[in-house]
Write a protein that holds these residues in place. Structure first.
Motif, short mmCIF file in Angstrom:
data_model
loop_
_atom_site.label_atom_id
_atom_site.label_comp_id
_atom_site.label_asym_id
_atom_site.label_seq_id
_atom_site.Cartn_x
_atom_site.Cartn_y
_atom_site.Cartn_z
N GLU A 246 0.82 -1.21 0.00
CA GLU A 246 0.00 0.00 0.00
C GLU A 246 0.86 1.26 0.00
OE1 GLU A 246 -3.19 0.13 -0.35
OE2 GLU A 246 -3.58 -2.04 -0.18
N GLN A 247 2.04 1.19 0.63
CA GLN A 247 2.93 2.34 0.76
C GLN A 247 2.16 3.60 1.19
OE1 GLN A 247 5.67 2.89 -2.54
NE2 GLN A 247 5.80 0.66 -2.85
N PRO A 248 1.59 3.56 2.40
CA PRO A 248 0.86 4.75 2.88
C PRO A 248 1.78 5.94 3.02
CG PRO A 248 1.26 3.20 4.68
CD PRO A 248 1.68 2.50 3.42
N HIS A 249 1.20 7.12 3.01
CA HIS A 249 1.99 8.33 3.18
C HIS A 249 2.66 8.33 4.55
CE1 HIS A 249 -0.75 10.62 0.14
NE2 HIS A 249 0.16 9.89 -0.46
N ILE A 250 3.89 8.80 4.58
CA ILE A 250 4.61 9.02 5.82
C ILE A 250 4.87 10.53 5.90
CG2 ILE A 250 6.70 8.56 7.15
CD1 ILE A 250 6.86 5.84 5.75
N PRO A 311 9.20 -0.38 -1.73
CA PRO A 311 9.08 -1.38 -0.66
C PRO A 311 10.32 -1.39 0.24
CG PRO A 311 9.65 -2.46 -2.71
CD PRO A 311 9.42 -1.01 -3.05
N GLY A 312 10.14 -1.94 1.42
CA GLY A 312 11.26 -2.18 2.31
C GLY A 312 11.42 -1.22 3.46
N VAL A 313 10.60 -0.16 3.54
CA VAL A 313 10.74 0.81 4.63
C VAL A 313 10.28 0.16 5.95
CG1 VAL A 313 9.92 3.01 5.58
CG2 VAL A 313 10.48 2.81 3.15
N ARG A 314 11.15 0.25 6.96
CA ARG A 314 10.81 -0.31 8.28
C ARG A 314 11.07 0.69 9.40
NH1 ARG A 314 8.84 -2.95 5.07
NH2 ARG A 314 8.96 -5.21 4.72
N PHE A 315 11.91 1.70 9.17
CA PHE A 315 12.24 2.67 10.21
C PHE A 315 12.18 4.08 9.63
CE2 PHE A 315 14.28 -1.25 11.51
CZ PHE A 315 14.07 -1.30 12.88
N VAL A 316 11.86 5.03 10.48
CA VAL A 316 11.94 6.45 10.14
C VAL A 316 12.90 7.10 11.12
CG1 VAL A 316 10.71 8.63 9.88
CG2 VAL A 316 9.56 6.48 9.29
N VAL A 341 5.82 12.49 13.37
CA VAL A 341 5.92 11.50 12.28
C VAL A 341 4.64 10.71 12.33
CG1 VAL A 341 7.09 9.44 11.43
CG2 VAL A 341 8.44 11.36 12.31
N SER A 342 3.91 10.65 11.24
CA SER A 342 2.65 9.91 11.22
C SER A 342 2.48 9.20 9.88
CB SER A 342 1.46 10.85 11.49
OG SER A 342 1.40 11.87 10.51
N VAL A 343 1.62 8.20 9.87
CA VAL A 343 1.38 7.38 8.67
C VAL A 343 -0.10 7.47 8.35
CG1 VAL A 343 1.56 5.08 7.65
CG2 VAL A 343 3.27 5.86 9.32
N GLN A 344 -0.42 7.73 7.08
CA GLN A 344 -1.80 7.85 6.62
C GLN A 344 -1.99 7.12 5.32
OE1 GLN A 344 0.15 10.79 6.42
NE2 GLN A 344 0.02 11.26 8.60
N PHE A 345 -3.20 6.73 5.03
CA PHE A 345 -3.51 6.16 3.73
C PHE A 345 -3.52 7.27 2.68
CE2 PHE A 345 -5.48 2.56 6.05
CZ PHE A 345 -4.78 1.54 5.41
N ARG A 346 -3.14 6.91 1.46
CA ARG A 346 -3.23 7.87 0.36
C ARG A 346 -4.69 8.11 0.06
NH1 ARG A 346 0.37 4.08 -1.93
NH2 ARG A 346 -1.20 3.52 -3.47
N GLU A 347 -4.97 9.33 -0.37
CA GLU A 347 -6.34 9.67 -0.73
C GLU A 347 -6.62 9.26 -2.17
OE1 GLU A 347 -6.88 13.77 0.02
OE2 GLU A 347 -7.16 13.47 2.18
#
Length: 347
Positions: A246-250, A311-316, A341-347
């Motif tokens: 999904e790669q949500p927005h960070i 793909p592959g993001v696990r840390f910020v 730092v927050s994570v959201q679904f793309r619109e």
């Protein structure tokens, strides 16, 4: 509309809205479950208001609404996206005391963007507890979260190891994942409170739990205070399939004081890292310069949205620098607050 950025990895300047009262704030919502009060996250934007368990964003929000962003091409999977942009507050009420914003600060890149950071031990996740007897059923938890998160297509498949009840407790989306985002308890809707030179260590001036702090010496009695955190996205309740597919927005956001101690008094550096905490998948660096006109103490906002990062993001890894100047009597500091730092679904 919040001033979230848009672009290949999401940066543009928009005015920040004036402060909303709890009754009108869209983030100040009652619990969708009548028996389940909202509880303040340890990683929230600040301390909850007295007598209220559903704090009001941005000073103390639990789950901000998704940012408004306009997708644009670019920043495709597998690429390293490195952009530089900043935004300045324009709303006089947000500036406090009837102050008016000067002309926008000019976006600048640092003289040399820093190399990938050394791995930090991520802060231990903290999850608010809910009374066992008042937890919803699996079906009701799914209904509540799908309504709240509004994922693309209206549905979301979970891996077998996850349950909706667990996600209901963890709330990994739409909340601030940083620890102690407002360590000095500063209100961005008022001018930065005056502070004289001090000889007290920074750690004694507030609650800096979760931050790794160090000092970088510069020339002419100047120095940087460097504060950083590493967020473990999986430990916070997100899962591999969501991040990779999904790669949500960070989204990262920060506010700093226009102290006018130097031409540049603030830098922001953020890296999206792989599981080894060394491989950089995407990054963002900004070192804004303000015009220097007007009284010091205005709050300036910086924000950025990571999109299509691959793909592959696990840390910020979140790092910001604020400039200090040594004067007679001690150190005069530039302050930062309401980091997120927050994570959201793309619109």
């Amino acid at each position: 509309m919040w001033p979230w950025a848009s672009g290949p990895t999401g940066s543009s300047a928009r005015p920040f809205p004036s402060h909303r009262t709890p009754a009108s704030c869209p983030h100040h919502r009652s619990s969708p479950h009548p028996k389940l009060p909202m509880t303040s996250e340890a990683g929230g934007f600040g301390s909850p208001r007295k007598g209220c368990q559903a704090p009001c964003y941005p000073v103390d929000g639990l789950r901000p609404l998704p940012p408004r962003v306009n997708p644009e091409p670019g920043g495709g999977a597998g690429t390293v996206a490195q952009t530089r942009r900043m935004e300045e507050v324009r709303d006089p009420q947000a500036l406090g005391g009837g102050m008016e914003a000067d002309e926008p600060a000019s976006p600048q890149e640092p003289p040399s963007p820093p190399p990938p950071p050394s791995p930090l031990a991520p802060a231990a996740p903290e999850t608010p507890g809910l009374p066992t007897l008042e937890q919803p059923t699996e079906a009701y938890a799914r209904q509540l979260l799908l309504q709240e998160w509004a994922p693309p297509g209206g549905s979301l498949e979970l891996p077998p190891r996850l349950t909706w009840k667990l996600l209901f407790l963890r709330r990994p989306l739409y909340r601030n994942l940083l620890r102690s985002p407002n360590p000095e308890g500063i209100n961005i809707y008022e001018p930065a409170p005056p502070t004289g030179p001090t000889q007290q260590p920074l750690e004694t001036l507030g609650n800096f739990r979760g931050w790794h702090i160090r000092t970088e010496k510069l020339q002419q009695n100047l120095s940087w205070t460097v504060k950083q955190q590493c967020v473990d996205l999986l430990a916070e309740g997100l899962w591999e399939e969501l991040l990779d597919d999904e790669q949500p927005h960070i989204t990262v956001m920060d506010w700093y004081e226009d102290s006018q101690l130097d031409t540049c008094v603030y830098e922001l550096h953020v890296w999206l890292l792989a599981a080894d905490r060394r491989t950089v998948i995407a990054q963002h660096h900004v070192a804004p310069r303000t015009s220097g006109r007007g009284p010091p103490g205005r709050w300036v906002q910086v924000s950025h949205v990571f999109r299509h990062y691959g793909p592959g993001v696990r840390f910020v890894h979140f790092l910001h620098k604020t400039k200090n100047r040594m004067e007679r009597g001690g150190l005069r500091r530039t302050r930062a607050t309401d980091s997120s730092v927050s994570v959201q679904f793309r619109e």
